[in-house]
Design an enzyme around this catalytic site. Structure first.
Site, short mmCIF file in Angstrom:
data_model
loop_
_atom_site.label_atom_id
_atom_site.label_comp_id
_atom_site.label_asym_id
_atom_site.label_seq_id
_atom_site.Cartn_x
_atom_site.Cartn_y
_atom_site.Cartn_z
CB CYS A 275 4.24 -1.67 1.44
SG CYS A 275 2.84 -1.62 2.43
CB CYS B 215 -0.74 0.03 -1.39
SG CYS B 215 -0.11 -0.88 0.02
CB CYS C 42 -3.52 3.14 -1.21
SG CYS C 42 -3.78 3.95 0.37
CD GLU D 220 5.05 -8.13 2.59
OE1 GLU D 220 4.52 -8.58 1.57
OE2 GLU D 220 5.56 -6.98 2.64
CB SER E 215 0.56 8.10 3.40
OG SER E 215 1.54 7.30 4.00
CG LEU E 216 -1.07 15.16 2.15
CD1 LEU E 216 -2.15 15.04 3.22
CD2 LEU E 216 -0.37 16.50 2.30
CG HIS E 217 -0.08 9.35 -1.10
ND1 HIS E 217 1.25 9.10 -0.93
CD2 HIS E 217 -0.73 8.37 -0.43
CE1 HIS E 217 1.41 8.03 -0.19
NE2 HIS E 217 0.22 7.57 0.13
N GLY F 16 -0.81 -2.79 6.50
CA GLY F 16 -1.89 -2.33 7.37
C GLY F 16 -1.85 -0.85 7.69
CD GLU F 17 -3.74 3.94 8.66
OE1 GLU F 17 -3.15 4.26 7.63
OE2 GLU F 17 -3.44 4.42 9.78
CB CYS G 121 -4.36 -2.40 4.33
SG CYS G 121 -4.61 -0.68 4.79
CB CYS H 25 9.65 -2.25 7.77
SG CYS H 25 8.16 -1.69 6.98
CG ASN I 55 8.74 0.06 -5.58
OD1 ASN I 55 9.35 -0.27 -6.59
ND2 ASN I 55 9.23 -0.11 -4.36
CB SER J 161 3.83 5.31 8.13
OG SER J 161 3.36 5.75 6.87
N1 SAH Z 1 -0.76 2.33 6.00
C1 SAH Z 1 0.28 3.21 6.33
C2 SAH Z 1 1.62 2.52 6.53
C3 SAH Z 1 1.97 1.43 5.58
S1 SAH Z 1 2.30 1.93 3.92
C4 SAH Z 1 0.39 4.32 5.29
O1 SAH Z 1 -0.26 4.24 4.25
O2 SAH Z 1 1.10 5.27 5.57
C5 SAH Z 1 3.85 2.77 4.11
C6 SAH Z 1 4.19 3.68 2.95
O3 SAH Z 1 4.48 2.92 1.79
C7 SAH Z 1 3.06 4.65 2.58
O4 SAH Z 1 3.55 5.96 2.52
C8 SAH Z 1 2.65 4.16 1.22
O5 SAH Z 1 2.14 5.20 0.48
C9 SAH Z 1 3.91 3.58 0.65
N2 SAH Z 1 3.69 2.63 -0.44
C10 SAH Z 1 2.94 1.52 -0.43
N3 SAH Z 1 2.97 0.90 -1.63
C11 SAH Z 1 3.76 1.66 -2.43
C12 SAH Z 1 4.19 1.55 -3.79
N4 SAH Z 1 3.80 0.57 -4.57
N5 SAH Z 1 5.01 2.51 -4.27
C13 SAH Z 1 5.42 3.52 -3.47
N6 SAH Z 1 5.05 3.69 -2.19
C14 SAH Z 1 4.22 2.76 -1.67
FE1 SF4 Z 2 -3.05 0.44 3.52
FE2 SF4 Z 2 -0.96 2.08 3.71
FE3 SF4 Z 2 -1.16 0.31 1.70
FE4 SF4 Z 2 -2.79 2.40 1.77
S1 SF4 Z 2 -0.56 2.44 1.54
S2 SF4 Z 2 -3.38 0.27 1.33
S3 SF4 Z 2 -3.11 2.61 3.94
S4 SF4 Z 2 -0.92 -0.16 3.84
#
Ligand code: SAH
Ligand code: SF4
Length: 359
Positions: A343, A129, A126, A102, A224-226, A169-170, A122, A115, A300, A201
C-alpha cells in the site's frame, strides 16, 4: 470552472470543489432545480455513465452550462500503471489539483476487487507503510472516492465483486466524506452497490468505528490491530494517531452490538516485533472479549524500513497457535511484491516533493 482556475494557476483550497460523481449537493449548487431535472442528470451520471454536461442531451443548454461551471466532471487521470503476473493492477491516479493516489484492481478467477484510497497520504504513519511516509497532504473529497469506484467499473467493464478501503489513507480520519461517498455508492437512488460487499479497513480510530456502527449499514469492518498489547503496538504505530487497545476493543464491541457483524482483525506479522507464540496467545485472550476473525498479513518489504518479514514457517506456527485455540484465521499474501505492491509504494516512489503535514 475548476479546470480554468487550475489552468490559470490560482487554485486555492478555500472554496471546495464539487464533483459530478457526487450529486448529493445539487440543490445547493443549482438553486431551484426541479426534481425531474435532477433525476435526468442523476440518470446520465449513475445509470448511463455520462459525465460531461455537453452530452446530456435532454438537459437545456443553460442548465448544462451551470453544471459545467459548478462541477468537475473529468475522470481522475491515470498517470502510471504497474501490473503483476497475478493479475493485480495498480494505477497511479492524478487528482484535479495534481495530487496522486493509488487505485488497485485485483482480478482473480473467483472475484474482482477494487482497492480504494481515502486520503492523499496518511497521518497515522505506521512504520511499515509507504502510504504514511510523507504524512497527510489532504483528505479525498467524497466525489474523488466515488470517482475511483466509477473509474474501476470502466476499467473492468463491470461492477466489482468486492470493494475494500485498503488503499492510501485512514478512512476513519476522513469520516464525513467516507460516509457520504458510501451513501452514494450504496443507495438505490444513486449507484445501488451492495453495502455488504464493501470492507472499510481502519488502523483503529474508536470514535470513527462508533460512528460507522451508528449508521447501521451492512458494511464490513476490518481493524488493523497488529499487536495484542499497547507496548508492542507502539513499536509499529506512532503515538500521534494511536489509540489504546482497550478503547479500540470497546468500540469494536459497540460495533458488533449495533450491527451484529463480525469484525476482521488485520495483523501484519513482523519479525521480532509481534510474531511470538506468546503474543499469539495474548491475541486469543483479546478475542475472548470481542467477536471476530484474524487476517494475517506477512510484512511486505518497504524500502527504507527496518522491519523484516518472518519466515513462512514462523507465520504458519503463529496461525496454527490461533487456530488451535478456536480462532478463525486467514492469510493475506500481498500480491506482486516486485512492483511496489504494498500500500502506498507506487505513490511514494513517484513523489517529487515531500508533502507538508496538514492536519
Ligand atoms: N489505513 C487503513 C487502511 C489502509 S492500509 C488501515 O491501516 O487499516 C490496509 C492494510 O494494509 C492495513 O492492514 C495495513 O496494515 C496493511 N499494510 C500496509 N503496508 C503494509 C506492508 N508493507 N506490509 C504488510 N501490510 C501492510
Ligand atoms: Fe495509514 Fe493504514 Fe498505512 Fe497505517 S497502514 S500509515 S493507517 S494507510
Amino acid at each position: 470552472m475548476w479546470i480554468n482556475l487550475l489552468l490559470n494557476g490560482n487554485y486555492k483550497l478555500n472554496t471546495l470543489p464539487n464533483f459530478i460523481f457526487d450529486l448529493s449537493n445539487i440543490r445547493d449548487c443549482v438553486k431551484n432545480i426541479p426534481s425531474y431535472r435532477y433525476s435526468q442528470i442523476a440518470d446520465w451520471v449513475y445509470k448511463k455513465n455520462v459525465f460531461s454536461p455537453a452530452e446530456m442531451k435532454n438537459i437545456p443548454l443553460g442548465l448544462r452550462n451551470i453544471i459545467s461551471e459548478k462541477y468537475i466532471y473529468e475522470y481522475p487521470k491515470i498517470v502510471k500503471q504497474s501490473n503483476t503476473s497475478d493479475k493485480t493492477i495498480k494505477y497511479l491516479v492524478e487528482l484535479f489539483d495534481g495530487e496522486k493516489i493509488e487505485f488497485v484492481l485485483i482480478k482473480s478467477d473467483k472475484r474482482n476487487t477494487f482497492c480504494l484510497s481515502s486520503q492523499v497520504g496518511c497521518p497515522v504513519r505506521c512504520k511499515f507503510c509507504a502510504s504514511g511516509t510523507y504524512g497527510l497532504a489532504r483528505n479525498l473529497f467524497s466525489g474523488e472516492i466515488i470517482a475511483q469506484f466509477i473509474l474501476g467499473n470502466k476499467l473492468l467493464g463491470k461492477a466489482p465483486d468486492n470493494v475494500v478501503f485498503m488503499g492510501i489513507g485512514e478512512p476513519l480520519l476522513n469520516c464525513n466524506n467516507l460516509i457520504r461517498s458510501l451513501d452514494i455508492i450504496c443507495s438505490n437512488e444513486y449507484i445501488g452497490y451492495a453495502a455488504r460487499r464493501i470492507t472499510i479497513s481502519t488502523s483503529g480510530i474508536p470514535k470513527g468505528i462508533m460512528r460507522l456502527a451508528d449508521q447501521n449499514k451492512q458494511w464490513n469492518l476490518a481493524v488493523s490491530l497488529h499487536a495484542p498489547d499497547d507496548i508492542a503496538r507502539a513499536k509499529i504505530i506512532p503515538d500521534k494517531c494511536r489509540f489504546s487497545i482497550n478503547e479500540i476493543v470497546n468500540s469494536c464491541c459497540y460495533y458488533f452490538e449495533k450491527t451484529g457483524r463480525l469484525i476482521t482483525f488485520e495483523y501484519t506479522l513482523i519479525e521480532g516485533v509481534n510474531d511470538s507464540l506468546e503474543q499469539a496467545d495474548r491475541l486469543c485472550n483479546l478475542l475472548n472479549d470481542v467477536r471476530g476473525k484474524v487476517n494475517l498479513i506477512p510484512y511486505n518489504q518497504v524500502i527504507g524500513v527496518n522491519f523484516k518479514r518472518p519466515s513462512e514457517e514462523k507465520c504458519v506456527k503463529f496461525a496454527n497457535r490461533l487456530r488451535n485455540k478456536g480462532v478463525s484465521v486467514t492469510f493475506r499474501i500481498e500480491k506482486g511484491t516486485k512492483i511496489n505492491a504494498a500500500c502506498g509504494q507506487l505513490r511514494a516512489s513517484n513523489i517529487d516533493n515531500k508533502i507538508t503535514e496538514n492536519i
